[in-house]
Design a protein around this motif. Sequence first.
Motif, PDB file in Angstrom:
ATOM      1  N   LEU A 100       1.005  -0.957   0.054  1.00  0.00           N
ATOM      2  CA  LEU A 100       0.004   0.358   0.054  1.00  0.00           C
ATOM      3  C   LEU A 100       0.910   1.190  -0.311  1.00  0.00           C
ATOM      4  CD1 LEU A 100      -3.277   0.737   1.677  1.00  0.00           C
ATOM      5  CD2 LEU A 100      -1.903   3.122   2.046  1.00  0.00           C
ATOM      6  N   ASP A 101       1.902   1.330   0.521  1.00  0.00           N
ATOM      7  CA  ASP A 101       2.512   2.435   1.170  1.00  0.00           C
ATOM      8  C   ASP A 101       2.831   2.558  -0.164  1.00  0.00           C
ATOM      9  OD1 ASP A 101       1.380   2.445   3.575  1.00  0.00           O
ATOM     10  OD2 ASP A 101       4.165   2.178   4.327  1.00  0.00           O
ATOM     11  N   GLN A 102       3.795   1.577  -1.186  1.00  0.00           N
ATOM     12  CA  GLN A 102       4.764   2.580  -2.239  1.00  0.00           C
ATOM     13  C   GLN A 102       3.320   3.008  -3.612  1.00  0.00           C
ATOM     14  OE1 GLN A 102       7.321  -1.359  -3.853  1.00  0.00           O
ATOM     15  NE2 GLN A 102       5.786  -1.155  -5.611  1.00  0.00           N
ATOM     16  N   ASN A 103       2.258   2.318  -3.297  1.00  0.00           N
ATOM     17  CA  ASN A 103       0.945   2.144  -4.113  1.00  0.00           C
ATOM     18  C   ASN A 103       0.326   3.828  -3.905  1.00  0.00           C
ATOM     19  OD1 ASN A 103       1.805  -0.018  -5.414  1.00  0.00           O
ATOM     20  ND2 ASN A 103      -0.240  -1.037  -4.707  1.00  0.00           N
ATOM     21  N   TYR A 104       0.576   3.999  -3.090  1.00  0.00           N
ATOM     22  CA  TYR A 104       0.171   5.483  -2.741  1.00  0.00           C
ATOM     23  C   TYR A 104       0.506   7.008  -2.856  1.00  0.00           C
ATOM     24  CZ  TYR A 104      -4.441   3.947  -0.527  1.00  0.00           C
ATOM     25  OH  TYR A 104      -6.315   2.758  -0.964  1.00  0.00           O
ATOM     26  N   ASP A 105       2.275   5.693  -3.096  1.00  0.00           N
ATOM     27  CA  ASP A 105       3.653   7.074  -2.955  1.00  0.00           C
ATOM     28  C   ASP A 105       3.069   7.851  -4.327  1.00  0.00           C
ATOM     29  OD1 ASP A 105       4.866   7.067  -0.464  1.00  0.00           O
ATOM     30  OD2 ASP A 105       6.342   5.719  -1.261  1.00  0.00           O
ATOM     31  N   PHE A 106       3.101   6.891  -4.903  1.00  0.00           N
ATOM     32  CA  PHE A 106       2.353   7.525  -6.184  1.00  0.00           C
ATOM     33  C   PHE A 106       0.772   8.179  -6.589  1.00  0.00           C
ATOM     34  CE2 PHE A 106      -0.497   6.764 -10.474  1.00  0.00           C
ATOM     35  CZ  PHE A 106       0.192   7.561 -11.566  1.00  0.00           C
ATOM     36  N   LEU A 107       0.045   8.339  -5.292  1.00  0.00           N
ATOM     37  CA  LEU A 107      -0.863   8.708  -5.634  1.00  0.00           C
ATOM     38  C   LEU A 107      -0.823  10.533  -4.550  1.00  0.00           C
ATOM     39  CD1 LEU A 107      -4.652   7.790  -3.997  1.00  0.00           C
ATOM     40  CD2 LEU A 107      -2.735   9.775  -2.732  1.00  0.00           C
ATOM     41  N   CYS A 108       0.309  10.236  -4.006  1.00  0.00           N
ATOM     42  CA  CYS A 108       0.330  11.558  -3.187  1.00  0.00           C
ATOM     43  C   CYS A 108       1.036  12.984  -4.802  1.00  0.00           C
ATOM     44  CB  CYS A 108       1.862  11.702  -2.169  1.00  0.00           C
ATOM     45  SG  CYS A 108       0.763  10.893  -0.739  1.00  0.00           S
ATOM     46  N   LYS A 109       1.943  12.132  -5.493  1.00  0.00           N
ATOM     47  CA  LYS A 109       2.640  12.815  -6.528  1.00  0.00           C
ATOM     48  C   LYS A 109       1.130  13.314  -7.090  1.00  0.00           C
ATOM     49  CE  LYS A 109       6.855  10.239  -6.398  1.00  0.00           C
ATOM     50  NZ  LYS A 109       8.196   8.858  -6.555  1.00  0.00           N
ATOM     51  N   ARG A 110       0.524  12.658  -8.259  1.00  0.00           N
ATOM     52  CA  ARG A 110      -0.347  12.790  -8.985  1.00  0.00           C
ATOM     53  C   ARG A 110      -1.499  13.593  -7.890  1.00  0.00           C
ATOM     54  NH1 ARG A 110      -2.003  10.816 -13.033  1.00  0.00           N
ATOM     55  NH2 ARG A 110      -3.159  12.955 -13.260  1.00  0.00           N
ATOM     56  N   LEU A 111      -1.469  13.765  -6.650  1.00  0.00           N
ATOM     57  CA  LEU A 111      -2.191  14.770  -6.157  1.00  0.00           C
ATOM     58  C   LEU A 111      -1.447  16.397  -6.406  1.00  0.00           C
ATOM     59  CD1 LEU A 111      -4.557  13.065  -2.933  1.00  0.00           C
ATOM     60  CD2 LEU A 111      -4.905  13.771  -5.511  1.00  0.00           C
ATOM     61  N   GLU A 112      -0.034  16.074  -6.299  1.00  0.00           N
ATOM     62  CA  GLU A 112       0.550  17.966  -5.998  1.00  0.00           C
ATOM     63  C   GLU A 112       0.712  18.032  -7.369  1.00  0.00           C
ATOM     64  OE1 GLU A 112       2.284  19.310  -3.304  1.00  0.00           O
ATOM     65  OE2 GLU A 112       2.466  17.499  -2.269  1.00  0.00           O
ATOM     66  N   ASP A 113       0.382  17.382  -8.459  1.00  0.00           N
ATOM     67  CA  ASP A 113       0.396  17.675  -9.774  1.00  0.00           C
ATOM     68  C   ASP A 113      -0.868  18.441  -9.428  1.00  0.00           C
ATOM     69  OD1 ASP A 113       3.087  16.835  -9.943  1.00  0.00           O
ATOM     70  OD2 ASP A 113       2.136  14.734 -10.555  1.00  0.00           O
ATOM     71  N   ILE A 114      -1.733  17.507  -9.606  1.00  0.00           N
ATOM     72  CA  ILE A 114      -2.587  19.093  -9.713  1.00  0.00           C
ATOM     73  C   ILE A 114      -2.856  20.093  -8.863  1.00  0.00           C
ATOM     74  CG2 ILE A 114      -4.940  17.234  -8.505  1.00  0.00           C
ATOM     75  CD1 ILE A 114      -6.894  17.409 -10.833  1.00  0.00           C
ATOM     76  N   ARG A 115      -2.918  19.808  -7.465  1.00  0.00           N
ATOM     77  CA  ARG A 115      -2.669  21.102  -6.950  1.00  0.00           C
ATOM     78  C   ARG A 115      -2.327  22.561  -7.390  1.00  0.00           C
ATOM     79  NH1 ARG A 115       0.353  23.582  -2.201  1.00  0.00           N
ATOM     80  NH2 ARG A 115       1.738  21.942  -2.595  1.00  0.00           N
ATOM     81  N   THR A 116      -1.316  21.552  -7.671  1.00  0.00           N
ATOM     82  CA  THR A 116      -0.281  23.126  -8.817  1.00  0.00           C
ATOM     83  C   THR A 116       0.183  23.643 -10.056  1.00  0.00           C
ATOM     84  OG1 THR A 116       1.821  21.383  -8.995  1.00  0.00           O
ATOM     85  CG2 THR A 116       1.675  22.090  -7.353  1.00  0.00           C
ATOM     86  N   ARG A 117      -1.382  23.073 -10.302  1.00  0.00           N
ATOM     87  CA  ARG A 117      -1.803  23.442 -12.205  1.00  0.00           C
ATOM     88  C   ARG A 117      -2.309  24.855 -11.753  1.00  0.00           C
ATOM     89  NH1 ARG A 117      -5.233  18.541 -14.239  1.00  0.00           N
ATOM     90  NH2 ARG A 117      -4.118  16.604 -14.537  1.00  0.00           N
TER      91      ARG A 117
END
Length: 370
Positions: free
Chosen positions: A353-370
């Motif tokens: 889970l931790d490994q897979n959710y690291d990717f999720l956090c990166k996507r959330l950061e990307d969408i926040r800074t658009r």
Amino acid sequence: MNIAYYMPFKPLGHPNPSGDLVAGTELYNYLTKAGHNCQLASRLRCRWIYLRPFAFMRLLAEQKRVSQSLSTAPVDLWLSYHSYYKAPDLLGPYCAKKLGIPYVIFQGIYSTKRRRKLKTLPGFYLNRRTLSAADLIFTNKKRDHRNLLRLLPPDRVSYIAPGLHTRDFTFSNEARSRLRSQYELADKVVVMSAAMFRPGVKTDGLTTVIRSCAKLVKEGADIQLLIAGDGNSRAQLKKTGKQLLGKNITFLGKIPRNELYQYYSAADIFAFPGVEESLGMVYLEAQSCGLPVVAYEDWGGGEVIRNSETGLLSSVSEPDLFTQNLKHLVADQELRRALGSNAASHARTHHELDQNYDFLCKRLEDIRTR
């Protein structure tokens, strides 16, 4: 990030357990541990809300309350866990638009067959509207990923493999010895199954396991079936179990999730068909503990079990093959051990889970800074 977090089907801490509640809680806990400030936006349940006029009135009031509350405590984005025809998120899109922040869904489901029935038609259209409003939708099911791409462009849909904390589901030799002694299992081949005793496909699935084991016992197999779970179908399942298996079945009752690894450790095979099972976290839990799995390939089993590598899969259209696969594993200890070892490695390599959710956090950061 400051995240407004919302679960429209079941809020955090709901007393009735389910796979969705577990997954939504784990996502919240992961984001919090990762340093993000997750504010629980609301406890409003949207389950069948379009059939409940008073709940719809509460929704209107909640839209106003939540948007006003978050305007004084700004958040970077809104994240809802799960939106589908039965519980479309009707709060998140309104509030996110009102606040001018990105709207994200984890586990959005788009199923066009729901427009074929009058009862689910309103839910289908409400949910489609919700999904269309999302800036990004994560899904951990390949089938849902394909369906969402029929509605949204690829840059707004992201697949993440389902995961669990494998450290919480690790084989324990101590638990195996203790429980096999406690239940007098001796050298029996222990088949385990686990599900809520809920009328419908859950009860039907457990009944399938009982019948399959009973057939093998009649053929001379030394099997003990352990079933973990509880619910409204308890009396029905116990009656069927005792009639068909007698002393060769043990009902364990409801086992806390943090204790399940002990019972997986005591078993040799995990079996559950998984009819209409969207994912089936039990498959990941069992594999993580080193158990080979017997299941149907048509739904969640096909998502997380590798046929002939971590378990044996068959189609719902050929129900006898389920019993044959179970028989194959019962009779072949070396195969059980090989598939079980592969299963544990598979869970740690692809479903941590931790490994897979690291990717999720990166996507959330990307969408926040658009």
